[in-house]
Scaffold this motif. Structure first.
Motif, PDB file in Angstrom:
ATOM      1  N   GLY A 199      14.931 -31.717  23.012  1.00 25.68           N
ATOM      2  CA  GLY A 199      15.439 -31.718  24.375  1.00 25.68           C
ATOM      3  C   GLY A 199      16.430 -32.836  24.638  1.00 25.68           C
ATOM      4  O   GLY A 199      16.539 -33.789  23.868  1.00 25.68           O
ATOM      5  N   THR A 200      17.160 -32.716  25.726  1.00 28.45           N
ATOM      6  CA  THR A 200      18.079 -33.760  26.188  1.00 28.45           C
ATOM      7  C   THR A 200      17.717 -34.099  27.626  1.00 28.45           C
ATOM      8  O   THR A 200      17.606 -33.200  28.470  1.00 28.45           O
ATOM      9  CB  THR A 200      19.538 -33.294  26.122  1.00 28.45           C
ATOM     10  N   ILE A 201      17.517 -35.383  27.894  1.00 25.84           N
ATOM     11  CA  ILE A 201      17.116 -35.812  29.234  1.00 25.84           C
ATOM     12  C   ILE A 201      18.042 -36.912  29.716  1.00 25.84           C
ATOM     13  O   ILE A 201      18.691 -37.602  28.929  1.00 25.84           O
ATOM     14  CB  ILE A 201      15.650 -36.294  29.255  1.00 25.84           C
ATOM     15  N   SER A 202      18.100 -37.073  31.009  1.00 25.87           N
ATOM     16  CA  SER A 202      19.019 -38.032  31.622  1.00 25.87           C
ATOM     17  C   SER A 202      18.239 -39.226  32.173  1.00 25.87           C
ATOM     18  O   SER A 202      17.078 -39.122  32.545  1.00 25.87           O
ATOM     19  CB  SER A 202      19.800 -37.368  32.752  1.00 25.87           C
ATOM     20  N   ILE A 203      18.937 -40.388  32.217  1.00 26.71           N
ATOM     21  CA  ILE A 203      18.335 -41.635  32.679  1.00 26.71           C
ATOM     22  C   ILE A 203      19.017 -42.078  33.968  1.00 26.71           C
ATOM     23  O   ILE A 203      20.251 -42.136  34.045  1.00 26.71           O
ATOM     24  CB  ILE A 203      18.491 -42.766  31.635  1.00 26.71           C
ATOM     25  N   ASP A 204      18.220 -42.392  34.950  1.00 30.42           N
ATOM     26  CA  ASP A 204      18.737 -42.853  36.243  1.00 30.42           C
ATOM     27  C   ASP A 204      19.394 -44.221  36.074  1.00 30.42           C
ATOM     28  O   ASP A 204      18.780 -45.146  35.533  1.00 30.42           O
ATOM     29  CB  ASP A 204      17.573 -42.948  37.237  1.00 30.42           C
ATOM     30  N   PRO A 205      20.655 -44.385  36.503  1.00 30.46           N
ATOM     31  CA  PRO A 205      21.294 -45.705  36.404  1.00 30.46           C
ATOM     32  C   PRO A 205      20.620 -46.767  37.251  1.00 30.46           C
ATOM     33  O   PRO A 205      20.827 -47.962  37.030  1.00 30.46           O
ATOM     34  CB  PRO A 205      22.720 -45.443  36.890  1.00 30.46           C
ATOM     35  N   ASP A 206      19.811 -46.335  38.205  1.00 31.22           N
ATOM     36  CA  ASP A 206      19.012 -47.274  38.992  1.00 31.22           C
ATOM     37  C   ASP A 206      17.602 -47.410  38.415  1.00 31.22           C
ATOM     38  O   ASP A 206      16.644 -47.667  39.145  1.00 31.22           O
ATOM     39  CB  ASP A 206      18.930 -46.810  40.453  1.00 31.22           C
ATOM     40  N   LEU A 207      17.505 -47.217  37.103  1.00 37.67           N
ATOM     41  CA  LEU A 207      16.217 -47.312  36.416  1.00 37.67           C
ATOM     42  C   LEU A 207      15.471 -48.573  36.843  1.00 37.67           C
ATOM     43  O   LEU A 207      16.017 -49.675  36.836  1.00 37.67           O
ATOM     44  CB  LEU A 207      16.456 -47.354  34.899  1.00 37.67           C
ATOM     45  N   SER A 208      14.209 -48.390  37.223  1.00 36.65           N
ATOM     46  CA  SER A 208      13.398 -49.526  37.674  1.00 36.65           C
ATOM     47  C   SER A 208      12.331 -49.850  36.643  1.00 36.65           C
ATOM     48  O   SER A 208      12.003 -49.037  35.775  1.00 36.65           O
ATOM     49  CB  SER A 208      12.741 -49.216  39.028  1.00 36.65           C
ATOM     50  N   LEU A 209      11.813 -51.058  36.737  1.00 35.99           N
ATOM     51  CA  LEU A 209      10.782 -51.536  35.822  1.00 35.99           C
ATOM     52  C   LEU A 209       9.450 -51.624  36.547  1.00 35.99           C
ATOM     53  O   LEU A 209       9.359 -52.204  37.632  1.00 35.99           O
ATOM     54  CB  LEU A 209      11.162 -52.917  35.276  1.00 35.99           C
ATOM     55  N   ALA A 210       8.426 -51.033  35.944  1.00 30.58           N
ATOM     56  CA  ALA A 210       7.053 -51.223  36.415  1.00 30.58           C
ATOM     57  C   ALA A 210       6.309 -51.969  35.311  1.00 30.58           C
ATOM     58  O   ALA A 210       6.139 -51.441  34.207  1.00 30.58           O
ATOM     59  CB  ALA A 210       6.387 -49.884  36.694  1.00 30.58           C
TER      60      ALA A 210
END
Length: 552
Positions: A57-68
């Motif tokens: 599969g191919t998935i996209s990453i949010d440019p506002d990726l947050s850290l938990a």
């Protein structure tokens, strides 16, 4: 009304078409369209993880990726090491961030991964030899909601989390058509741990001074290949650039007053390295390679005309060594300290009258005085809670006399580590014929095929091999060319030291390994590291003509 109602559908179709075209194009470029999911040569990760599976599969990453972030399930405690690493890697992954603000206004599809969860099981942040660097990384498919946010790293230590972040960053690729960051071949399930505890790079700042920022750039690049020890060869016969408070005239041995390292510089380098999971092992090479010491304290020379080894006949010599080690112990927390001990030519001792008389008074030959000096330096280091590391000549000459804690550092050739571990010593592998980076005619595949455990079959003896390091001696390298001399050949050794032996020693490495190494070299250059082409006959040479980064 009809036209208005079809416009969103038209946009959606176009978006999906662009995603499909881009994914197919990138898959073709990166060799990801293989139907064999078990073909590890199609996995563009460096160093190769211990165990992993992937999908299609191919998935996209949010440019506002947050850290938990969680310590044992508690998200109220914050790790500065992990937080700063997350910010660094986010900047690397989303380096095209200026495009995102407009893109987000028109993008109709949600991102598959919006949050990266990092779970660390211990809040201890002590970095030492053998610190647990293992991690697990899960990157779920877009329709798999079992992983909150879509991606998760689990580790026993914050330093394992750093290694997981590096691997995650290598999975992320920018798509120039859709202007999104994507992960191909999802889902990913990776369980990874290093093969050796010690994975080093020697950096020589005596033959040519390297500014602090250059050293920091090299440390940063080491973290990309998961190397974890900077062996800082600070001082040699040519120059003494480090400030020593107890003996302030020592750095008169620097080339100039502008080519020095203050105490604050050394602290900064050590702390910078720790934030990237890298220990700094200093080296003060005694009794040879020490002519520069006498620029500030001429009494350390046997005579003005015969300047090394250091004068074995004077207590002052050992007072200075003790002072240096006392001051350096405040800066360098790593438990290993390199005392050198190589290439000691004793002619000065036997030709200088007062030293010759001392030898006679103590009923010593020059070789016995060499042993005496090394053992006394070891005694000083151990008294300051350091484990001594010495070049192999000390083992070759008087193995039975060495402190049993001694780590033997191989360099002259093969066969030393088997002998050292057979006598119960620990060993570091750096065979000069293949892992000395200043040997510019050694090709990448010879670096890659070098095996630290060669000739060691007993499992208990294998455990005594701490690992190895590549050595960047500085006679012909300075700030202008040091990085392209280090990379990418250091990466070949880095994978040998990290990845499972059986995974990287099978098959045709030109077909299975070279494409990954070329890809990693291009990754380094994209990150600002001046890595040379992989297959040049001489290391650090520029390309011979036009062509793709991935085929040089």
């Amino acid at each position: 009304m009809a036209i208005g109602s079809t416009k969103p559908l038209y946009t959606l179709i176009c978006t999906y078409t662009l995603l499909l075209i881009s994914a197919l194009a990138d898959a073709r470029i990166l060799g990801l369209n293989s139907t064999s999911e078990s073909d590890e040569s199609q996995v563009f990760l460096w160093p190769l993880p211990s165990n992993f599976t992937f999908g299609n599969g191919t998935i996209s990453i949010d440019p506002d990726l947050s850290l938990a972030f969680y310590f044992n399930g508690d998200n109220s405690t914050v790790s500065t090491i992990v937080e700063e690493a997350f910010r660094r890697y986010k900047a690397i992954i989303f380096k095209h961030s200026s495009s995102f603000s407009k893109l987000r206004l028109t993008r109709d599809l949600p991102y598959d991964i919006s949050e990266l969860s990092i779970i660390v099981r211990s809040d201890k942040e002590e970095l030492k030899l053998g610190t647990d660097e293992s991690y697990s990384l899960t990157v779920a498919k877009g329709d798999d909601h079992s992983i909150v946010g879509g991606a998760k790293i689990e580790a026993n230590s914050v330093f394992g989390a750093l290694r997981g972040l590096e691997t995650f960053s290598q999975l992320c690729a920018y798509d120039y058509v859709t202007k999104t960051v994507q992960v191909y071949k999802a889902p990913w399930y990776i369980h990874d741990t290093p093969r050796f505890a010690y994975r080093g790079l020697l950096l020589d700042t005596s033959r040519h001074y390297l500014p602090v920022n250059i050293i920091k750039q090299i440390i940063e690049s080491m973290s990309y290949a998961k190397l974890n020890v900077l062996h800082w060869h600070i001082i040699d016969e040519e120059s003494f650039p480090l400030e020593v408070t107890t003996y302030p005239n020592l750095w008169k041995g620097a080339y100039t007053k502008w080519e020095r390292y203050t105490i604050e510089d050394a602290y900064e380098i050590v702390n910078f390295a720790k934030m990237r999971g890298i220990n700094v092992m200093p080296e003060v090479d005694v009794p040879g390679h020490a002519e520069s010491w006498g620029a500030g304290y001429p009494d350390l020379w046997p005579s003005p005309s015969c300047r090394e080894p250091l004068d074995v006949a004077k207590n002052f010599t050992f007072d200075v060594i003790s002072g240096i080690l006392t001051d350096m112990r405040k800066i360098f927390p790593f438990e290993l300290f390199h005392l050198g001990g190589d290439e000691v030519h004793t002619d000065c001792w036997t030709s200088t009258p007062h030293v010759k008389q001392w030898l006679q008074d103590h009923n010593m030959t020059a070789n016995e005085a060499y042993q005496y000096f090394v053992l006394k330096a070891q005694e000083i280091a151990v008294s300051k809670n350091w484990t001594p590391v010495n070049w192999e000549e000390t083992f070759n000459t008087f193995a039975s006399k060495l402190n049993p804690k001694t780590v033997v550092h191989n360099w002259l050739g093969g066969g030393v580590c088997p002998k050292a571990v057979a006598k119960g010593f620990r060993c570091i592998f750096s065979n000069q014929g293949i892992w000395y980076l200043d040997h510019l005619d050694v090709p990448w595949d010879e670096v890659y095929n070098a095996e630290p455990l060669e000739g060691i079959n007993d499992a208990s003896e294998q455990q005594l091999v701490l690992g190895g390091e590549v050595c960047m001696w500085g006679e012909t390298a300075d700030a202008s060319n040091v990085q392209q001399t280090i990379w990418p050949r250091a990466a070949a050794a880095a994978e040998r030291l990290w990845s499972k032996r059986e995974s990287i020693s099978a098959g045709n490495i030109t077909a299975s390994v070279l494409p990954r190494l070329q890809y990693f070299r291009c990754l380094l250059t994209r990150r600002g590291v001046q890595a040379a082409p992989v297959t040049n006959f001489y290391a650090r040479n520029p390309p011979s003509g036009p062509g793709s980064c991935y085929e040089q």
